[in-house]
Design a protein around this motif. Structure first.
Motif, PDB file in Angstrom:
ATOM      1  N   LEU A  43      16.508  82.639  -8.626  1.00  0.00           N
ATOM      2  CA  LEU A  43      16.635  81.472  -7.642  1.00  0.00           C
ATOM      3  C   LEU A  43      18.599  82.112  -9.030  1.00  0.00           C
ATOM      4  O   LEU A  43      19.712  81.833  -8.365  1.00  0.00           O
ATOM      5  CB  LEU A  43      17.319  80.347  -7.492  1.00  0.00           C
ATOM      6  N   TYR A  79      16.111  67.080  -0.460  1.00  0.00           N
ATOM      7  CA  TYR A  79      16.855  66.545   1.119  1.00  0.00           C
ATOM      8  C   TYR A  79      16.300  66.476   1.554  1.00  0.00           C
ATOM      9  O   TYR A  79      16.254  66.088   3.173  1.00  0.00           O
ATOM     10  CB  TYR A  79      18.679  65.950   0.671  1.00  0.00           C
ATOM     11  N   ARG A 124      22.001  70.164  -0.808  1.00  0.00           N
ATOM     12  CA  ARG A 124      20.777  69.254  -0.472  1.00  0.00           C
ATOM     13  C   ARG A 124      19.355  69.958  -1.621  1.00  0.00           C
ATOM     14  O   ARG A 124      18.799  69.541  -1.046  1.00  0.00           O
ATOM     15  CB  ARG A 124      20.923  69.350   1.016  1.00  0.00           C
ATOM     16  N   ARG A 125      19.803  70.932  -1.733  1.00  0.00           N
ATOM     17  CA  ARG A 125      19.086  71.537  -2.277  1.00  0.00           C
ATOM     18  C   ARG A 125      17.682  72.337  -1.888  1.00  0.00           C
ATOM     19  O   ARG A 125      16.738  72.782  -2.190  1.00  0.00           O
ATOM     20  CB  ARG A 125      18.113  71.283  -3.963  1.00  0.00           C
ATOM     21  N   THR A 126      17.883  72.581  -0.915  1.00  0.00           N
ATOM     22  CA  THR A 126      16.883  73.099   0.754  1.00  0.00           C
ATOM     23  C   THR A 126      17.445  75.108   0.211  1.00  0.00           C
ATOM     24  O   THR A 126      16.376  75.241   0.637  1.00  0.00           O
ATOM     25  CB  THR A 126      17.294  73.373   1.948  1.00  0.00           C
ATOM     26  N   ILE A 127      17.904  75.410  -0.223  1.00  0.00           N
ATOM     27  CA  ILE A 127      18.217  76.442  -0.457  1.00  0.00           C
ATOM     28  C   ILE A 127      17.151  77.225  -0.849  1.00  0.00           C
ATOM     29  O   ILE A 127      16.917  78.364  -1.283  1.00  0.00           O
ATOM     30  CB  ILE A 127      19.970  77.200  -1.237  1.00  0.00           C
ATOM     31  N   TYR A 128      16.962  76.413  -2.377  1.00  0.00           N
ATOM     32  CA  TYR A 128      15.792  76.393  -3.103  1.00  0.00           C
ATOM     33  C   TYR A 128      14.207  76.478  -2.332  1.00  0.00           C
ATOM     34  O   TYR A 128      13.556  77.985  -2.385  1.00  0.00           O
ATOM     35  CB  TYR A 128      15.804  75.332  -4.427  1.00  0.00           C
ATOM     36  N   THR A 129      13.808  75.866  -2.015  1.00  0.00           N
ATOM     37  CA  THR A 129      13.085  75.834  -1.105  1.00  0.00           C
ATOM     38  C   THR A 129      12.878  77.500   0.253  1.00  0.00           C
ATOM     39  O   THR A 129      12.033  77.822   0.363  1.00  0.00           O
ATOM     40  CB  THR A 129      12.611  74.376  -0.315  1.00  0.00           C
ATOM     41  N   VAL A 130      14.544  77.715   0.580  1.00  0.00           N
ATOM     42  CA  VAL A 130      14.571  78.989   1.381  1.00  0.00           C
ATOM     43  C   VAL A 130      14.552  79.804   0.764  1.00  0.00           C
ATOM     44  O   VAL A 130      13.425  81.462   0.530  1.00  0.00           O
ATOM     45  CB  VAL A 130      15.500  78.215   2.572  1.00  0.00           C
ATOM     46  N   LEU A 131      15.098  80.252  -0.254  1.00  0.00           N
ATOM     47  CA  LEU A 131      15.305  81.500  -0.824  1.00  0.00           C
ATOM     48  C   LEU A 131      14.102  81.920  -2.051  1.00  0.00           C
ATOM     49  O   LEU A 131      13.549  83.090  -2.745  1.00  0.00           O
ATOM     50  CB  LEU A 131      16.636  81.448  -2.444  1.00  0.00           C
ATOM     51  N   GLU A 133      23.666  73.742   1.935  1.00  0.00           N
ATOM     52  CA  GLU A 133      22.025  74.413   1.442  1.00  0.00           C
ATOM     53  C   GLU A 133      21.662  73.974   0.027  1.00  0.00           C
ATOM     54  O   GLU A 133      21.169  73.782  -0.395  1.00  0.00           O
ATOM     55  CB  GLU A 133      22.195  75.259   1.949  1.00  0.00           C
ATOM     56  N   LEU A 185      10.067  81.592   8.079  1.00  0.00           N
ATOM     57  CA  LEU A 185      10.626  81.973   6.829  1.00  0.00           C
ATOM     58  C   LEU A 185       8.620  82.747   5.923  1.00  0.00           C
ATOM     59  O   LEU A 185       9.756  84.286   5.432  1.00  0.00           O
ATOM     60  CB  LEU A 185      11.167  81.049   5.512  1.00  0.00           C
ATOM     61  N   VAL A 192      22.147  79.948  -7.460  1.00  0.00           N
ATOM     62  CA  VAL A 192      21.875  79.074  -6.729  1.00  0.00           C
ATOM     63  C   VAL A 192      21.833  77.969  -7.413  1.00  0.00           C
ATOM     64  O   VAL A 192      20.755  77.942  -8.186  1.00  0.00           O
ATOM     65  CB  VAL A 192      21.323  78.967  -5.879  1.00  0.00           C
TER      66      VAL A 192
END
Lengths: 310, 255, 489
Positions: free
Chosen positions: A59, A91, B79-86, B76, A108, B255
């Motif tokens: 990341l 969240y 909400r930190r959801t980008i971490y879960t996605v990427l 994203e 995904l 990110v």
């Protein structure tokens, strides 16, 4: 056993735009996490835990150093299919139902039906989420339910390596205990767990090995049992006067006396006999000589305080 | 598949946004109230009804597009959801494309809803269908596609507030292409060079406005279909350029 | 992403950028064509009206402004409408009704307290319409309005003809699909014919009626059930018949209209055209004798006329009109007129008072500001039983009648081309049957020449303010006046 995570000299520096100074969030970190172990990654807030994890996941990008995850360099897309990650205080998508959220993440991972539905169901069952909540939007979930759904999200791909960042923070005691059990359970399934936390009792209970990171640098790493096993004893005696206590303090630098009982903590093996001799010589009575086992918290505080002190 | 999954999630997420729904409701109400504007002649009322309807769709579409475009990626991160996605086997370009497509679907759904209401109002008011108005909505859609790509590109490096002003500002400048175009014939070589650069580099949003033709039958566009195709091609190619830039920037984004 | 991938992506941008520039270069000219005439005014506009055009919503903003202008109409705030008209037509140069309504407003709605139009606005009205027509060169609407305004308000039949002809021959209407394919409505052709009649070009006018009738015959054949189209065809036939009869009666042999109305109409079965009546003859010796008397009255030798012989044309012998008028300022800026005019009731005399230097201005661009120092009064009055009189009070409207000039022309005019058909039945379309001892002016520069009556006074400001009387010494040569009017100031 192969290394699930291997970190060599990993460094991340940020430039503070205002002061033009360099901040080292992670400083030349070396770390090995074996496959199948539940590994605790400890540190205060801002110690560099999350930064390290983000680098492992691709990341953010390291300033220096390298790391491999499951044998592949960081950022490898193939490896990402075998790892999973629960970020701190994510969240998620409030409007989605638990099921839909897991469905999204399963997509995904390129998991197609009917396998997808099976996996979702299993993951939700594994985290003991009440089935009546599966089809309700996340915004109606309690914090504990959310965190469980978060773990379920991390289990959906049946990962070899789970990276959990502060999974228990902000939970009430019961939710906390339940989640700890879930993590321990995952560990028992043979998966590698990389648990970043400052909830020391949890780590002590669930992790076989821990590393302590402070101000970006690795301070301690070792088996939990070894770190907490003390090599000192605590001596308790009855009777004796202030002069005795004074003499003891000269030897070990500690000791206290109250209600007729004297207590000397942290006595090193070489000092045990001289102290016992002192007590007996003064006519006091030995009550107990017990080996002292430290809590992980004490280990952590010692390690961090030592650094802060120096 | 991953791209589409992200697009679908984005669409659903955006459709749950209250601000976008409020915008849609207000726009639909304004379109429906259009006929209440009293008029002197049937032709005038027809022209005003059409121009107001198309303008409301454009304005609402504009706000929806900018609000969507500047939000989809930063939300994203927030909400930190980008971490879960990427952290999943998702390429960063898949993420950018998925977010763009999701935003585009959102804009499409919104524009289509308004367009249907608009056609219905016209049908009710004038007793006949006006299929040519569909053309106006389609042109607005492609105009918005280009604007959305622009907002997505900016969102890979700018904060939403900055992005809002940049996107809006460029939309306005891109609507004033007649000004830069008039400067292309300026006598001063330097002015001409700068004008040429600006004129062709800035996305030309003004060229999508065919309300003129749609409201006034006497306005002639030579080869209308060709004109529309060219504008659609322009929107797609320019959006591709912006998305490639967005992907390149986002690839190195921390990110 | 690998460096190589990144480089490939960056390389791909180049052809794409070229494609962008190429596509835009194809679109730009079409858009420029579409937006011809659009201007984006900012001054004096509130925020929402500025933002709209910036966002590409000129038409909607124009529409909203026009709604506002409509409110001003109802409130009677006529001055406020003018800038609105300007802005709306700049923002949306294809909104035909704004030009038409705006020009109508300019030409008709500004009046003095006796409802006389402020004719100083007419050039602006014309210019606005011309601008609108230039911005919408395919549509008939504005060209038609130009024709109408020149007929009805300005009475410049040459210009009316110019616009009606353009309108009929070059313009189209919008069809149901919004394409400009529909032929102009038949009333455009009717007006074209009327304008030719007003110019005295009778044969051409008849040709247009014939053409219009032929077109309507075809239209009715294609759609026989449409009652309104049959109506149009019938009215064209009627008009053609009337033109043929009038021409015959006025220039060949006078028709006995009372008798004519009792006979059935004759129609050519092939063309559907009505045919002119055959001759009418003197039915009594008394009729013939009366006609001969008329010749002698104007000093001509009468031809031999007897019972059974065809009548001479109606315009023979010419009629002595004994046109005259005596103007007096009975009070400061209050003009009283007493006139005589030996024609049928209803013939109208035009009265015009204007600065000596005033000429009809030729505006290069539309402007709604007028020169307030100009005085231009125009009125008309109908004659009853050979006399007429009128009181024109200009003292109540100093804004319209500022009288800042030192000298003025006071003009009285009768133009047979603008008068009613029953008067024309005696004079012909161009005054062929009209003579006047004092004030006949033959406009020989026109084809055919027009015979008008015109009496001109050149008076001073002192006379207007009633500090000196107007006498016959102030009469100015009518030819010289016409010559001055043709010169640019």
């Amino acid at each position: 056993m192969a290394a699930a995570v291997s970190i060599q000299g990993l460094t991340k520096t940020y430039l503070d735009v205002w002061t033009k100074t360099e901040i080292r969030a992670v400083d030349r970190l070396n770390l090995e996490v074996e496959e199948g172990e539940v590994f605790g990654f400890l540190g205060r807030n801002g110690a560099g835990k999350t930064t390290t994890i983000k680098m492992l996941l691709g990341l953010i990008f390291p300033t220096e150093g390298t790391a491999t995850v499951l044998g592949k360099p960081i950022g490898d897309i193939g490896v990402k299919g075998q790892i999973s990650y629960l970020p701190e205080e994510a969240y998620f998508y409030e409007g989605m139902t638990g099921w839909d959220m897991l469905d999204f993440y399963a997509r995904l991972f390129r998991i197609s039906e009917p396998e997808r539905s099976k996996r979702i169901q299993k993951a939700l069952e594994d985290v003991y989420l009440d089935p009546s909540a599966w089809r309700r939007p996340l915004r109606g979930y309690s914090k504990g339910m959310r965190q469980r759904t978060g773990i379920a999200q991390a289990l959906i791909n049946d990962p070899k390596l789970l990276i959990l960042d502060e999974p228990t923070s902000g939970l009430d005691p019961i939710a906390h205990a339940e989640l700890r059990d879930i993590i321990a359970n995952v560990g028992r399934q043979g998966k590698t767990v990389f648990l970043s936390s400052h909830q020391l009792p949890d780590v002590e209970l669930t992790c076989s090995r821990v590393a302590i990171i402070h101000q970006g640098k690795l301070r301690t790493v070792g088996k939990t049992a070894e770190l907490t096993s003390g090599d000192t004893v605590e001596i308790v005696y009855k009777g004796g006067d202030a002069a005795l206590l004074e003499k003891i303090r000269k030897v070990v630098g500690a000791g206290e006396q109250s209600n007729g009982l004297g207590r000397v903590p942290g006595v090193a093996p070489k000092d045990t006999n001289p102290i016992v001799d002192l007590i007996r010589g003064a006519g006091a009575e030995i009550v107990s000589v017990a080996p002292h086992k430290r809590t992980l918290e004490e280990v952590f505080v010692d390690t961090v305080m030592k650094e802060t002190g120096s | 598949m991953v791209t589409l999954a992200i697009a679908k999630q984005t669409l659903e997420d955006m459709l749950r946004r209250k601000i976008l729904l409020i915008l849609l409701i207000v726009a639909v109400a304004m379109i429906a109230l259009g006929p209440s504007v009293g008029f002197l002649s049937p032709r005038e009322s027809s022209a005003v009804l059409r121009s107001l309807g198309l303008a409301v769709i454009l304005l609402a579409g504009l706000l929806i597009t900018v609000l969507t475009g500047i939000q989809v990626i930063p939300t994203e991160i927030e909400r930190r959801t980008i971490y879960t996605v990427l952290s999943k086997p998702v390429q960063r370009y898949e993420f950018v494309l998925g977010k763009f497509l999701g935003g585009l679907f959102t804009v499409f759904v919104m524009l289509a809803s308004m367009g249907i209401v608009f056609l219905g109002v016209l049908r009710y008011q004038e007793g006949r269908f006006s299929p040519d108005m569909v053309m106006g909505v389609i042109m607005t859609f492609f105009q918005m596609m280009l604007l959305g790509a622009l907002a997505i590109f900016f969102s890979t490096f700018a904060t939403p507030v900055v992005n809002f002003f940049m996107s809006f500002g460029l939309f306005i400048v891109g609507n004033l292409s007649s000004v830069t175009e008039s400067l292309l014939e300026n006598k001063n070589v330097a002015t001409r060079a700068v004008a040429t650069l600006v004129h062709y580099a800035i996305p030309n949003f003004g060229n999508f406005n065919i309300q003129n033709k749609l409201i006034h039958p006497q306005v002639v566009i030579k080869n209308l279909n060709m004109f529309i195709m060219q504008n659609v091609a322009y929107a797609i190619i320019y959006s591709a350029v912006l998305l490639i830039l967005a992907i390149i920037v986002f690839d190195r984004r921390e990110v | 992403m690998h460096q190589a991938t990144r480089r490939k992506l960056l390389l791909a941008l180049l052809p794409l950028a070229i494609a962008v520039v190429f596509t835009q270069s194809r679109i730009d000219p079409v858009v420029a064509d579409m937006h011809r005439g659009v201007k984006t005014p900012f001054a004096g506009l509130s925020t929402e009206f500025i933002l709209g055009p910036l966002l590409g919503m000129q038409q909607a903003v124009a529409g909203l402004l026009w709604v506002r202008a409509d409110e001003f109409f109802h409130e009677g705030d006529y001055d406020a409408i003018l800038p609105m008209v300007r802005m709306v037509t700049w923002l949306d140069p294809h909104n035909l009704d704004v030009y038409i309504t705006g020009a109508w407003h300019l030409a008709y709605n500004f009046t003095d307290s006796s409802e006389r139009s402020d004719r100083r606005y007419i050039p602006a009205a014309q210019r606005l319409l011309e601008e609108g027509d230039a911005n919408n060169p395919t549509v008939y609407d504005i060209a038609f309005e130009l024709g109408w305004q020149n007929t009805d308000k300005i009475k410049d039949y040459d210009r009316a003809y110019y616009w009606y002809k353009k309108c009929a021959e070059e313009r189209k209407g919008a069809d149901e699909r919004g394409e400009m394919t529909k032929p102009v409505p038949m009333f455009v052709w009717h007006q074209l014919a009327h304008s030719l009649t007003r110019l005295g070009r009778i044969d051409e006018s008849i040709d247009i009626w014939r053409k219009a009738l032929a077109m309507s015959m075809k239209i009715v054949r294609e759609d026989p059930k449409d009652y309104s189209k049959r109506n149009v065809r019938d009215s064209e036939r009627h008009n053609l018949e009337l033109m043929l009869k009038r021409k015959y009666s006025r220039y060949t042999h006078e028709i006995d209209w009372a008798l004519d109305s009792k006979l059935p109409s004759t129609t050519d079965p092939n063309t559907g055209e009505p045919s002119a009546r055959d001759l009418y003859v003197f039915k009594s010796a008394e009729e013939a004798r009366q006609k001969q008397e008329q010749y002698r009255a104007v000093g001509q030798n009468p031809p031999a006329l007897s019972v059974g012989q065809p009548r001479p044309p109606a315009v023979q012998p010419p009629w002595e009109t004994a046109f005259d008028v005596r103007p007096t300022f009975t009070a400061d800026r209050v003009l009283e007129l007493k006139g005589q005019f030996n024609v049928g009731d209803g013939a109208r005399v035009t009265i015009r008072l204007h600065d000596e230097n005033w000429r009809p201005p030729q505006l290069k661009a539309f402007t709604f500001t007028i020169d307030q120092s100009v005085t231009l009064m125009q009125d008309q009055h109908s004659v009853r039983q050979g006399i007429w009189g009128r009181k024109i009070d200009m003292s109540k409207d100093p804004k319209m009648y500022s009288f800042t000039s030192d000298r003025y022309f006071l003009v009285f005019e009768f133009d047979p081309r603008g008068t009613s058909p029953f008067v024309q039945d005696r004079f012909g379309w161009s005054g062929e049957g009209m003579t006047d001892r004092k004030y006949l002016t033959v406009e020989s520069q026109k084809t055919p020449p027009n015979r008008i009556l015109r009496k001109v006074y050149r008076i001073t400001r002192a006379q207007v303010l009633r500090r000196a009387p107007i006498t016959e010494k102030d009469v100015f040569p009518a030819d010289r006046y016409a010559e001055l009017q043709r010169q640019t100031p």
